[in-house]
Design a protein around this motif. Structure first.
Motif, PDB file in Angstrom:
ATOM      1  N   MET A 230      -5.239  21.198  11.738  1.00 53.77           N
ATOM      2  CA  MET A 230      -6.166  21.987  10.921  1.00 53.77           C
ATOM      3  C   MET A 230      -6.560  21.271   9.622  1.00 53.77           C
ATOM      4  O   MET A 230      -7.387  21.765   8.868  1.00 53.77           O
ATOM      5  CB  MET A 230      -5.577  23.378  10.631  1.00 53.77           C
ATOM      6  CG  MET A 230      -4.354  23.377   9.753  1.00 53.77           C
ATOM      7  SD  MET A 230      -3.678  25.046   9.565  1.00 53.77           S
ATOM      8  CE  MET A 230      -5.106  25.938   9.038  1.00 53.77           C
TER       9      MET A 230
ATOM     10  N   SER B 181      -9.833  26.320  10.316  1.00 50.16           N
ATOM     11  CA  SER B 181      -9.214  27.058  11.416  1.00 50.16           C
ATOM     12  C   SER B 181     -10.298  27.928  12.019  1.00 50.16           C
ATOM     13  O   SER B 181     -10.822  28.829  11.360  1.00 50.16           O
ATOM     14  CB  SER B 181      -8.064  27.916  10.886  1.00 50.16           C
ATOM     15  OG  SER B 181      -7.576  28.764  11.898  1.00 50.16           O
TER      16      SER B 181
ATOM     17  N   THR C 235       2.729  30.736  12.149  1.00 53.27           N
ATOM     18  CA  THR C 235       2.535  30.305  13.544  1.00 53.27           C
ATOM     19  C   THR C 235       3.851  29.907  14.199  1.00 53.27           C
ATOM     20  O   THR C 235       3.920  29.755  15.405  1.00 53.27           O
ATOM     21  CB  THR C 235       1.544  29.129  13.630  1.00 53.27           C
ATOM     22  OG1 THR C 235       2.005  28.095  12.763  1.00 53.27           O
ATOM     23  CG2 THR C 235       0.163  29.536  13.199  1.00 53.27           C
TER      24      THR C 235
ATOM     25  N   ASN D 257      -0.400  29.028   8.719  1.00 57.46           N
ATOM     26  CA  ASN D 257      -1.839  28.790   8.774  1.00 57.46           C
ATOM     27  C   ASN D 257      -2.432  29.462   7.527  1.00 57.46           C
ATOM     28  O   ASN D 257      -2.713  30.660   7.541  1.00 57.46           O
ATOM     29  CB  ASN D 257      -2.415  29.397  10.059  1.00 57.46           C
ATOM     30  CG  ASN D 257      -3.922  29.226  10.141  1.00 57.46           C
ATOM     31  OD1 ASN D 257      -4.597  29.088   9.112  1.00 57.46           O
ATOM     32  ND2 ASN D 257      -4.466  29.249  11.342  1.00 57.46           N
TER      33      ASN D 257
ATOM     34  N   GLN E 183      -5.595  31.676   7.803  1.00 55.72           N
ATOM     35  CA  GLN E 183      -5.392  33.053   8.277  1.00 55.72           C
ATOM     36  C   GLN E 183      -4.802  33.928   7.188  1.00 55.72           C
ATOM     37  O   GLN E 183      -5.142  35.095   7.068  1.00 55.72           O
ATOM     38  CB  GLN E 183      -4.441  33.048   9.472  1.00 55.72           C
ATOM     39  CG  GLN E 183      -5.170  33.002  10.801  1.00 55.72           C
ATOM     40  CD  GLN E 183      -4.195  33.229  11.942  1.00 55.72           C
ATOM     41  OE1 GLN E 183      -3.155  32.587  12.023  1.00 55.72           O
ATOM     42  NE2 GLN E 183      -4.519  34.142  12.814  1.00 55.72           N
TER      43      GLN E 183
END
Length: 308
Positions: free
Chosen positions: A47, A104, A138, A153, A156
């Motif tokens: 990412m 992402s 994750t 992440n 997110q």
């Protein structure tokens, strides 16, 4: 159940694209280790679009605009400690600071971290059902010194309001920001702080505004000012127990039809029958299964709304 996710991109008149991400239960991942305060975190290398060091003055300027511009794209700027709610930790004062540009799905983010430690290959461990539902985590791995490091992440995490599971979000063709549809409210009544926190978090993740009370008297006071979409109560509580509270709720014209759920370790038939007679809609024993509870809440709210 595995903590995967579905990303949906739809374009009016053209169709929809579903990206289904299924996490593998054990795998080796390439990660970039970073430090935030005294804690280490790992970010999946896939990412990261760019890792750079920028001058302190440039960072201050970027914070003023709230973003960093790179390759014709805007990257909203976030400080990792703030993203993780470590509000008391202030950015460290260095002449040059580390910023990572992340992507992402369709989302971009510039992440300001205290230190970039370096690339590593790690064994990802399953994190269990409690953390699997938390947006932005994750996986986890164990560092050489035995410390558990979360694989996160940040994109997110920054967009958890937008991407949160269960909340109803509509993105209009012209809308810049997601519009929350009718946020539902829930009242949680339990004398155990742990239960209030566990239920509160579960409902918040499902898109509810949550208000909690430590016993029936507390709840009665709160109910004078607002009528929630659903009420969850324990039975045994000081001052006014769950049965007394339920009677008051059903006797008040404003809350007579409000979905009412009892959650108690007392699951004998006599308790369930007494609850039914008062007009309690559902009865769950402790510990309650998250999915079962949420599906019952949704079902009760849907029924109430159709009756209205």
């Amino acid at each position: 159940g595995l903590g995967g996710r579905v990303d949906l991109t739809s374009e009016f008149g053209k169709g929809a694209l579903f990206d289904i991400h299924l996490p593998v239960t054990l795998s080796v991942a390439q990660v970039l280790m970073v430090r935030s305060g005294n804690n280490h975190y790992a970010l999946p290398v896939a990412m990261i679009e760019l890792a750079q060091k920028i001058k302190r003055a440039d960072l201050i300027e970027a914070y003023k605009h709230g973003q960093i511009q790179w390759a014709d794209k805007q990257y909203p700027l976030h400080y990792l400690s703030k993203l993780l709610d470590h509000q008391e930790h202030q950015p460290e004062d260095h002449a040059y600071v580390s910023v990572l540009l992340l992507r992402s799905g369709t989302y971009h983010l510039a992440l300001h971290v205290d230190e970039v430690i370096g690339n590593q290959e790690v064994v990802m461990k399953p994190i269990g059902p409690q953390l699997a539902r938390v947006p932005g985590i994750t996986g986890a791995t164990v560092a050489g010194d035995g410390q558990i490091v979360l694989i996160i992440n940040p994109v997110q995490i920054a967009n958890r309001e937008i991407l949160s599971v269960g909340s109803v979000v509509v993105k209009g063709a012209m809308a810049e920001a997601p519009v929350e549809l009718m946020k539902l409210s829930a009242l949680v009544v339990d004398d155990s702080l742990t239960m209030r926190k566990v239920l509160g978090r579960l409902l918040e993740r499902a898109g509810f505004d949550v208000v909690s009370a430590k016993d029936g008297m507390d709840a009665m006071q709160l109910l004078q000012d607002f009528v929630p979409d659903v009420i969850l109560t324990d039975i045994e509580m000081p001052r006014l127990d769950g049965f007394g509270l339920s009677r008051n709720i059903r006797d008040d014209v404003r809350t007579a039809k409000t979905p009412l759920i009892m959650i108690s370790s007392r699951t004998a038939d006599k308790h369930q029958n007494a609850a039914r007679e008062i007009g309690v809609n559902a009865f769950f024993g402790k510990p309650v299964q998250d999915e079962e509870l949420l599906s019952k809440i949704n079902e009760l709210i849907a029924t109430t709304h159709t009756h209205h």
